[in-house]
Design a protein around this motif. Sequence first.
Motif, PDB file in Angstrom:
ATOM      1  N   LEU A 196     -15.885 -24.598  38.029  1.00  0.00           N
ATOM      2  CA  LEU A 196     -14.604 -24.697  37.331  1.00  0.00           C
ATOM      3  C   LEU A 196     -13.533 -24.277  38.329  1.00  0.00           C
ATOM      4  N   THR A 197     -12.279 -24.327  37.910  1.00  0.00           N
ATOM      5  CA  THR A 197     -11.188 -23.997  38.820  1.00  0.00           C
ATOM      6  C   THR A 197     -10.230 -23.017  38.178  1.00  0.00           C
ATOM      7  N   LEU A 198     -10.015 -21.896  38.838  1.00  0.00           N
ATOM      8  CA  LEU A 198      -8.915 -21.001  38.513  1.00  0.00           C
ATOM      9  C   LEU A 198      -8.165 -20.754  39.817  1.00  0.00           C
ATOM     10  N   HIS A 199      -6.880 -21.090  39.841  1.00  0.00           N
ATOM     11  CA  HIS A 199      -6.087 -20.879  41.047  1.00  0.00           C
ATOM     12  C   HIS A 199      -5.616 -19.423  41.073  1.00  0.00           C
ATOM     13  N   VAL A 200      -6.104 -18.692  42.055  1.00  0.00           N
ATOM     14  CA  VAL A 200      -5.831 -17.258  42.143  1.00  0.00           C
ATOM     15  C   VAL A 200      -4.390 -17.045  42.587  1.00  0.00           C
ATOM     16  N   GLY A 201      -3.640 -16.254  41.809  1.00  0.00           N
ATOM     17  CA  GLY A 201      -2.244 -15.986  42.123  1.00  0.00           C
ATOM     18  C   GLY A 201      -2.068 -14.691  42.901  1.00  0.00           C
ATOM     19  N   ALA A 202      -0.865 -14.511  43.444  1.00  0.00           N
ATOM     20  CA  ALA A 202      -0.557 -13.301  44.210  1.00  0.00           C
ATOM     21  C   ALA A 202      -0.636 -12.062  43.328  1.00  0.00           C
ATOM     22  N   GLY A 203      -0.530 -12.248  42.003  1.00  0.00           N
ATOM     23  CA  GLY A 203      -0.612 -11.127  41.080  1.00  0.00           C
ATOM     24  C   GLY A 203      -1.948 -10.414  41.116  1.00  0.00           C
ATOM     25  N   THR A 204      -2.965 -11.049  41.718  1.00  0.00           N
ATOM     26  CA  THR A 204      -4.280 -10.389  41.813  1.00  0.00           C
ATOM     27  C   THR A 204      -4.180  -9.111  42.645  1.00  0.00           C
ATOM     28  N   PHE A 205      -3.154  -9.015  43.522  1.00  0.00           N
ATOM     29  CA  PHE A 205      -2.962  -7.820  44.343  1.00  0.00           C
ATOM     30  C   PHE A 205      -1.934  -6.862  43.740  1.00  0.00           C
ATOM     31  N   LYS A 206      -1.382  -7.219  42.578  1.00  0.00           N
ATOM     32  CA  LYS A 206      -0.335  -6.407  41.967  1.00  0.00           C
ATOM     33  C   LYS A 206      -0.910  -5.090  41.457  1.00  0.00           C
ATOM     34  N   PRO A 207      -0.424  -3.965  41.977  1.00  0.00           N
ATOM     35  CA  PRO A 207      -0.990  -2.677  41.546  1.00  0.00           C
ATOM     36  C   PRO A 207      -0.565  -2.331  40.122  1.00  0.00           C
ATOM     37  N   VAL A 208      -1.389  -1.527  39.458  1.00  0.00           N
ATOM     38  CA  VAL A 208      -1.024  -1.018  38.132  1.00  0.00           C
ATOM     39  C   VAL A 208      -0.167   0.215  38.355  1.00  0.00           C
ATOM     40  N   LYS A 209       1.112   0.131  38.014  1.00  0.00           N
ATOM     41  CA  LYS A 209       2.038   1.242  38.275  1.00  0.00           C
ATOM     42  C   LYS A 209       2.283   2.099  37.048  1.00  0.00           C
ATOM     43  N   SER A 210       1.950   1.565  35.877  1.00  0.00           N
ATOM     44  CA  SER A 210       2.152   2.332  34.647  1.00  0.00           C
ATOM     45  C   SER A 210       1.007   3.326  34.454  1.00  0.00           C
ATOM     46  N   GLU A 211       1.309   4.423  33.792  1.00  0.00           N
ATOM     47  CA  GLU A 211       0.284   5.448  33.554  1.00  0.00           C
ATOM     48  C   GLU A 211      -0.819   4.922  32.646  1.00  0.00           C
ATOM     49  N   GLU A 212      -0.412   4.220  31.587  1.00  0.00           N
ATOM     50  CA  GLU A 212      -1.360   3.570  30.683  1.00  0.00           C
ATOM     51  C   GLU A 212      -1.306   2.071  30.939  1.00  0.00           C
ATOM     52  N   ILE A 213      -2.441   1.382  30.779  1.00  0.00           N
ATOM     53  CA  ILE A 213      -2.475  -0.033  31.157  1.00  0.00           C
ATOM     54  C   ILE A 213      -1.666  -0.910  30.204  1.00  0.00           C
ATOM     55  N   GLU A 214      -1.262  -0.357  29.056  1.00  0.00           N
ATOM     56  CA  GLU A 214      -0.405  -1.116  28.142  1.00  0.00           C
ATOM     57  C   GLU A 214       0.902  -1.518  28.841  1.00  0.00           C
ATOM     58  N   GLY A 215       1.330  -0.720  29.808  1.00  0.00           N
ATOM     59  CA  GLY A 215       2.584  -0.989  30.497  1.00  0.00           C
ATOM     60  C   GLY A 215       2.456  -1.967  31.652  1.00  0.00           C
ATOM     61  N   HIS A 216       1.246  -2.455  31.918  1.00  0.00           N
ATOM     62  CA  HIS A 216       1.031  -3.383  33.029  1.00  0.00           C
ATOM     63  C   HIS A 216       1.057  -4.815  32.519  1.00  0.00           C
ATOM     64  N   GLU A 217       1.891  -5.645  33.134  1.00  0.00           N
ATOM     65  CA  GLU A 217       1.941  -7.056  32.743  1.00  0.00           C
ATOM     66  C   GLU A 217       1.026  -7.874  33.639  1.00  0.00           C
ATOM     67  N   MET A 218       0.022  -8.487  33.031  1.00  0.00           N
ATOM     68  CA  MET A 218      -0.903  -9.336  33.791  1.00  0.00           C
ATOM     69  C   MET A 218      -0.208 -10.633  34.194  1.00  0.00           C
ATOM     70  N   HIS A 219      -0.607 -11.143  35.343  1.00  0.00           N
ATOM     71  CA  HIS A 219      -0.080 -12.407  35.855  1.00  0.00           C
ATOM     72  C   HIS A 219      -0.798 -13.570  35.164  1.00  0.00           C
ATOM     73  N   THR A 220      -0.122 -14.701  35.095  1.00  0.00           N
ATOM     74  CA  THR A 220      -0.715 -15.923  34.539  1.00  0.00           C
ATOM     75  C   THR A 220      -1.399 -16.710  35.649  1.00  0.00           C
ATOM     76  N   GLU A 221      -2.586 -17.225  35.365  1.00  0.00           N
ATOM     77  CA  GLU A 221      -3.287 -18.066  36.326  1.00  0.00           C
ATOM     78  C   GLU A 221      -3.718 -19.359  35.627  1.00  0.00           C
ATOM     79  N   PHE A 222      -3.737 -20.438  36.420  1.00  0.00           N
ATOM     80  CA  PHE A 222      -3.985 -21.771  35.874  1.00  0.00           C
ATOM     81  C   PHE A 222      -5.452 -22.162  36.065  1.00  0.00           C
ATOM     82  N   ILE A 223      -6.026 -22.759  35.026  1.00  0.00           N
ATOM     83  CA  ILE A 223      -7.449 -23.097  35.042  1.00  0.00           C
ATOM     84  C   ILE A 223      -7.662 -24.572  34.731  1.00  0.00           C
TER      85      ILE A 223
END
Length: 421
Positions: A242-269
């Motif tokens: 299958l195909t998922l195009h990996v975005g630069a967001g894969t390297f985006k660090p989690v900066k919020s204390e709780e993961i609720e504050g982290h916005e995941m990047h969108t990737e196309f499949i």
Amino acid sequence: MDTKHIHISDYNYDLPDERIAKFPLTQRDHSKLLVYNHGEVNEDTFCNLPEHLPSGALMVFNNTKVIQARMHFRKDTGALIEVFLLEPADPIDYEQIFQSRGRCSWYCLVGNLKKWKEGTLSSQFTIHNSQFTMKATRGAQHGTSHLVVFEWSIIQPSSQPMDACNQMDARTLSSFAEVIDAIGELPIPPYLNRKAQESDKTTYQTVYSKIKGSVAAPTAGLHFTPEVLAAIDRRGIEREELTLHVGAGTFKPVKSEEIEGHEMHTEFISVRRETIDKLISHQGHAIAVGTTSVRTLESLYWMGVKTYNNPDIDGESLHVMQWEPYDCNSDLDTLTALKALAQWMDARGLSVLHSSTQIIIAPGYDYRIVKMLVTNFHQPQSTLLLLVSAFVHGDWHKIYDYALAHDFRFLSYGDSSLLIP
């Protein structure tokens, strides 16, 4: 478990810089393989991976190909501007944009942005012995990225005569795929702290990469060789892509204390209709190669839930939102969900499902499709480490402590693991 309130600091570990592999091994499949099997940890060599897999299983690979997404332009003032391709804007289809000739636009990250307030950047390059010029014009801001319009044209045709089999205007040779191959640079991970080398063009691609679109490699696949794939076939294991195009967001660090504050990047499949059938014939179970395959496969379940609940749903609404699996908490069985998705595709005459996902997989997530996982060792406090922890029911410390104590190499060019929870 209240997944949204997980503290990312609970997923930290000490990763010395010398344990980060800066280059791959000369022979891909000679990397070390950690085997986590029902709580027991052992090690082997990657070329022996097929011996640890059940015959008759289904193994799923991400066949995306890394593009040379990093481009550099120099202004008349001497300022160096970096333009990093993120995702297509016009045309929005990956296949179409790489076939574009003369003009296309992308959403891009721009380095040294303060030096590019206005005006057009330009660069010259050569394709097939012909001289071209590339112009880049910055448009509106789009989140953290900017719209950039690229236009390129020939300024000096080749002085060498074309042979009789290749009597065509040089303009027809300048697809955007060829342009970035000529002007672009492979975007190796930032934590390697080095410039891309010619060797990375080969070593930072899987041997089965096909579909251009990623700005980072699905690195679990970097260990596979034709010999290992042949051994998998001999073991009677079905291989599917299958195909998922990996975005630069894969390297985006989690900066919020709780993961609720982290916005995941969108990737196309992209997933073929035949792949859905293969999953159904294997009772909805699969061995995933890499976290990108995991994200795609698990997203298919949630897309199936949507089509089961609403057979008239439009394609755009199939996008899996970050917290959807936790807010929905569906008890629909996997096979029913996959069959609903297959029926939805058939009703629209679709041979390939094109969609996107923003799914975050973290402790508290209930895996529906993936039963075994081949993956590398991930950065501390990353969403990928959360995904692994969810898969091994919180037992990630045992795996990473063993890897650190037994000289395993970490991150993209590092060693591998087979996880069987």
